[in-house]
Structure formats: structure tokens, C-alpha cells
Design a protein around this motif. Structure first.
Motif, PDB file in Angstrom:
ATOM      1  N   ILE A   1       0.861  -1.179   0.000  1.00 43.67           N
ATOM      2  CA  ILE A   1       0.000   0.000   0.000  1.00 43.67           C
ATOM      3  C   ILE A   1       0.899   1.231   0.000  1.00 43.67           C
ATOM      4  CG2 ILE A   1      -1.858   1.223   1.190  1.00 43.67           C
ATOM      5  CD1 ILE A   1      -2.792  -1.482   2.230  1.00 43.67           C
ATOM      6  N   LEU A   2       1.095   1.796  -1.185  1.00 44.47           N
ATOM      7  CA  LEU A   2       1.935   3.002  -1.296  1.00 44.47           C
ATOM      8  C   LEU A   2       1.121   4.192  -0.788  1.00 44.47           C
ATOM      9  CD1 LEU A   2       3.645   2.592  -4.778  1.00 44.47           C
ATOM     10  CD2 LEU A   2       3.931   1.284  -2.658  1.00 44.47           C
ATOM     11  N   GLY A   3       1.803   5.077  -0.056  1.00 42.47           N
ATOM     12  CA  GLY A   3       1.034   6.134   0.598  1.00 42.47           C
ATOM     13  C   GLY A   3       0.203   5.540   1.716  1.00 42.47           C
TER      14      GLY A   3
ATOM     15  N   GLU B  82       4.363  -5.067   7.460  1.00 43.35           N
ATOM     16  CA  GLU B  82       5.712  -4.739   7.005  1.00 43.35           C
ATOM     17  C   GLU B  82       5.786  -3.300   6.492  1.00 43.35           C
ATOM     18  OE1 GLU B  82       7.549  -7.970   4.655  1.00 43.35           O
ATOM     19  OE2 GLU B  82       5.680  -9.057   5.056  1.00 43.35           O
ATOM     20  N   HIS B  83       7.001  -2.845   6.249  1.00 43.84           N
ATOM     21  CA  HIS B  83       7.169  -1.496   5.704  1.00 43.84           C
ATOM     22  C   HIS B  83       8.384  -1.462   4.781  1.00 43.84           C
ATOM     23  CE1 HIS B  83       9.866  -1.498   9.206  1.00 43.84           C
ATOM     24  NE2 HIS B  83      10.618  -0.727   8.443  1.00 43.84           N
ATOM     25  N   ALA B  84       8.394  -0.487   3.903  1.00 47.41           N
ATOM     26  CA  ALA B  84       9.507  -0.325   2.957  1.00 47.41           C
ATOM     27  C   ALA B  84       9.347   1.031   2.273  1.00 47.41           C
ATOM     28  CB  ALA B  84       9.492  -1.436   1.916  1.00 47.41           C
ATOM     29  N   ASP B  85      10.386   1.467   1.563  1.00 40.63           N
ATOM     30  CA  ASP B  85      10.171   2.625   0.695  1.00 40.63           C
ATOM     31  C   ASP B  85       9.283   2.168  -0.469  1.00 40.63           C
ATOM     32  OD1 ASP B  85      11.981   2.092  -1.857  1.00 40.63           O
ATOM     33  OD2 ASP B  85      13.110   1.482  -0.063  1.00 40.63           O
ATOM     34  N   ASN B  86       8.673   3.114  -1.157  1.00 41.61           N
ATOM     35  CA  ASN B  86       7.711   2.782  -2.214  1.00 41.61           C
ATOM     36  C   ASN B  86       8.274   1.807  -3.254  1.00 41.61           C
ATOM     37  OD1 ASN B  86       5.502   4.236  -1.311  1.00 41.61           O
ATOM     38  ND2 ASN B  86       6.046   6.113  -2.440  1.00 41.61           N
ATOM     39  N   THR B  87       9.514   2.034  -3.655  1.00 40.71           N
ATOM     40  CA  THR B  87      10.093   1.216  -4.716  1.00 40.71           C
ATOM     41  C   THR B  87      10.261  -0.230  -4.271  1.00 40.71           C
ATOM     42  OG1 THR B  87      11.219   3.153  -5.595  1.00 40.71           O
ATOM     43  CG2 THR B  87      12.059   1.016  -6.299  1.00 40.71           C
ATOM     44  N   THR B  88      10.860  -0.421  -3.111  1.00 41.61           N
ATOM     45  CA  THR B  88      11.062  -1.780  -2.589  1.00 41.61           C
ATOM     46  C   THR B  88       9.722  -2.468  -2.356  1.00 41.61           C
ATOM     47  OG1 THR B  88      13.027  -0.932  -1.471  1.00 41.61           O
ATOM     48  CG2 THR B  88      12.237  -3.105  -0.782  1.00 41.61           C
ATOM     49  N   ALA B  89       8.774  -1.724  -1.797  1.00 44.07           N
ATOM     50  CA  ALA B  89       7.452  -2.300  -1.540  1.00 44.07           C
ATOM     51  C   ALA B  89       6.807  -2.777  -2.832  1.00 44.07           C
ATOM     52  CB  ALA B  89       6.565  -1.259  -0.855  1.00 44.07           C
TER      53      ALA B  89
END
Lengths: 223, 223
Positions: free
Chosen positions: A5-7, A59-66
Motif C-alpha cells: 500500500i503506497l502512501g 511490514e514497511h519499505a520505501d515505495n520502490t522496494t514495496a
């Protein structure tokens, strides 16, 4: 499945993250431009779920990795960041054969209310479809859900969401995903070219909340 | 009150005439370009009401006469006749201080479904408002009702209709009128400038009926 889920740190992203985590067994990854913001949000959602009796890792990540690691990516970002975010994901070759779900709606306001303000492609959903690699399948969904109501576990939903895609299989997959959420019924609205009429329900429900006493966080149901 | 339903010989006009007759005590006049067609429809509606146990006189007239004598005029005509009809009513000085209700929606179709196709004024409701005398109050309402369902006394409605007007008193009057109809809840959508988002729900509900099994004559409900 793995859903990014970006943003996912605010607004509709928060509600979708909480509901997906509470009602499905899919892996949920919060994406943000800044990984630290994604981490904070993921922690906070885990706490909210735990307070609600649900032990669940977010989980979490920057947008690109996610995005790279996901089967389904939800673009839960403000409409004015949609273009830039897709551009960045493209430059970093993060988008491949994922399903990319867009709930974004362009709106403008005046004294009377909010108005649908689509891009020249006809709808935000079609704009997203135009800008992603051919291998990525764009699906419009989750447009007409009130963010605060979605994020409130005590709120009765009982609302519909409309799903558009040119690829029938992807459309059905997102309809099935939507129907996993308690209190949400996902319906088909056909191809992406039908997206404008769906997106424009978003300013409408906000106007209805404004003009009618005792109506807040308004959702829509078709019958 | 005296309610004239122009174009009351077909489609949404039939359902509105039957429901107003069945559920309210207002005088109902069917208007048509040809008075004989209006007479035939009025007779047929009286019979349908009688078969349903309701003895009710439905009047008829040509559009101009129906309009002159009415307190409320419903413009239940196909969208491509709206401009001409208003022009004719204007030339014959039929429009004065009535409330003129427009449920018309411009749509175009392609292989995928129906699409909202507003005039350059932004919405059909605003186009009507632009073309009537200053003394006439335009109200948008009854856009998103499936005609066949409305005309079927055995159908459960349970749907909403949205009402727009720049004049608050007229808006409330039409909301009250809509709420007299069993199974319909009338809500405010604010000023006429908010009409486009309401009108565009009409192609949407038709697309939903097309793309989802077991959904026909789809209506909308907000909560």
C-alpha cells in the motif's frame, strides 16, 4: 498474496491497510517515499490491530522496494502525486507484472462543494494505465470509501466499491479481494473507460455529507 | 399543488406520474407535444392505478397548457429534446414562476458501456437553468431512478434521489415532494453547480446493471 500500500501512511491508505490486515491473510506492506514514515505507520497499525485483538505483522519499505516485492500494489497517494510516483517507479524499474490498483480521484472545490476534475485522459484511472509498463495491469477500485470510516473498526461499513479493469481476470481478482473485506461489496463497473463515472462519485458523497444533517463519511450502495 | 409532467407519456415520466398519483394528493397533469398522446397516457395510468386499487384522475394537456397551469413542472423528456422544448415554452410564454424540475442526463455509449456526456454548460441541469426566464426556478432531481422499476408498483424502491437548486426554499420543497414518494429518500446535493456529479450516476448505474449478474434497474443509496 503480498499487497503493498503506497502512501499507506495516511488517508485511504490507513483504512485499507487496517482492513486488509484485519480481514484477510495477505501480507501487507506499507510503502512511503520515506521508509521511516512507513515504519512509523506500520508500527502504529500493528498497535491498533492489537488493541482490537488482532496480532498481525505489518511490514514497511520505501515505495520502490514495496512495489518490487508485491503481487498487488495499491496507489493510495494524493492525486497530485500520482504522476510523479509512477514516473519514479518506472525509472527504478519497480513496476513489472503486478496488479496496480488506483483509488485516486482528482477534485477541485468552490463555495458550493467539490467537483470532479479529471485529467485530459478522461479519468485518473486511465491516466495511470497510460503511464505504466505494458506488463503492469491497472485496476481502478476503492474510490468511494470514506477514509475515516474505513479506518474505524467500530464503524459499520455496508458499502460498495466499484472495480474497473480492461483485463477481466485482474478485475475479478480485485473484486474477490474487495469482497474479502467485511462490510464491503465489490461490484464490476467494466472497463477502464468507465472509470470517470466511478471517480466522480467521490466528490458527490462529500457534497452529500456537507448538505444533509446527520450524514458523515458517506458511502454508496447500489441495489 | 399542481404538477405537470412533460414527456409524461414515456420512460421516467410514466413512473413519476404513477408514483406521484399513488403516493401524494397533488393534481397530476400529463403533458406531451401532442395532446392526444397525453390523453392516451393519462387514461392508461388511470387504469393502472385503478388495477392497483387507487381511483385517481390524471389530467392531460399539451406541454404548453400543462406548464402554464402548473406549480411544478417536471421536464421528463429525452435529453436531446430539452433545448427545443424549453425554447418552445419560452416562445409561448408558458414559463413564469413555476419550479421546473429536470431529471435529464446526456449520455453516449460505446462498446464498454454508457458515459456521461454533459453539455458545455457543465450539466444538463445548468443548461436548463441558463435557458429559462429569471422568474422560473430550476431544480435538478429524479436523475438516478430506473424508469422500469419506478413504474412497477410491485418493485421495492429503497433508493435515494438527489436534489440540487440555487434557491434553498425551492430545493427544500422538491426534497419534501420526493420524500412523499414511498421508498424514495430525497437528499440535498446543494447548488446547481454540483449537478454534474449527480447526473453522471445515471450511466454508472446502467453500467453496473450490465456488468453484474442479478442486478437490474439499479438504484443508488447513500449512507
Amino acid at each position: 498474496m503480498r499487497i503493498a500500500i503506497l502512501g499507506g501512511t495516511g488517508n485511504i491508505g490507513e483504512g485499507l491497510a487496517l482492513r486488509f490486515a484485519a480481514d484477510t491473510s495477505h501480507s501487507i506492506v506499507i510503502g512511503s517515499r520515506e521508509e521511516s514514515k512507513a515504519a512509523d505507520s506500520a508500527d502504529s497499525y500493528e498497535s491498533r490491530l492489537a488493541n482490537h485483538g488482532i496480532e498481525r505483522a505489518i511490514e514497511h519499505a520505501d515505495n520502490t522496494t514495496a512495489t518490487v516485492d508485491a503481487d498487488i500494489v495499491v496507489l493510495a497517494i494524493p492525486p497530485h502525486h500520482v504522476g510523479d510516483t509512477i514516473k519514479t517507479l518506472g525509472e527504478q524499474e519497480a513496476l513489472a507484472d503486478q496488479i496496480l490498483i488506483t483509488p485516486a480521484v482528482g477534485m477541485r472545490g468552490d463555495g458550493a462543494g467539490l467537483h470532479y476534475d479529471p485529467p485530459s485522459t478522461g479519468s485518473m484511472t486511465e491516466l495511470v494505465a497510460k503511464r505504466v509498463p505494458d506488463s503492469t495491469t491497472v485496476v481502478g477500485a476503492f474510490h468511494n470509501l470514506a477514509a475515516d470510516r474505513l479506518a474505524d473498526f467500530d464503524a459499520d461499513l455496508g458499502v460498495d466499491t466499484l472495480v474497473m479493469a480492461n483485463d477481466e481476470e485482474a478485475r475479478q481478482q480485485v473484486i474477490d479481494l474487495g469482497n474479502e473485506l467485511t462490510g464491503i461489496r465489490a461490484l464490476s463497473a467494466g472497463s477502464l473507460v468507465n472509470a470517470a463515472e466511478v471517480e466522480s462519485v467521490t466528490p458527490l458523497v462529500i457534497n452529500i455529507a456537507r448538505y444533509n444533517d446527520d450524514m458523515h463519511d458517506v458511502g454508496v450502495k447500489f441495489s
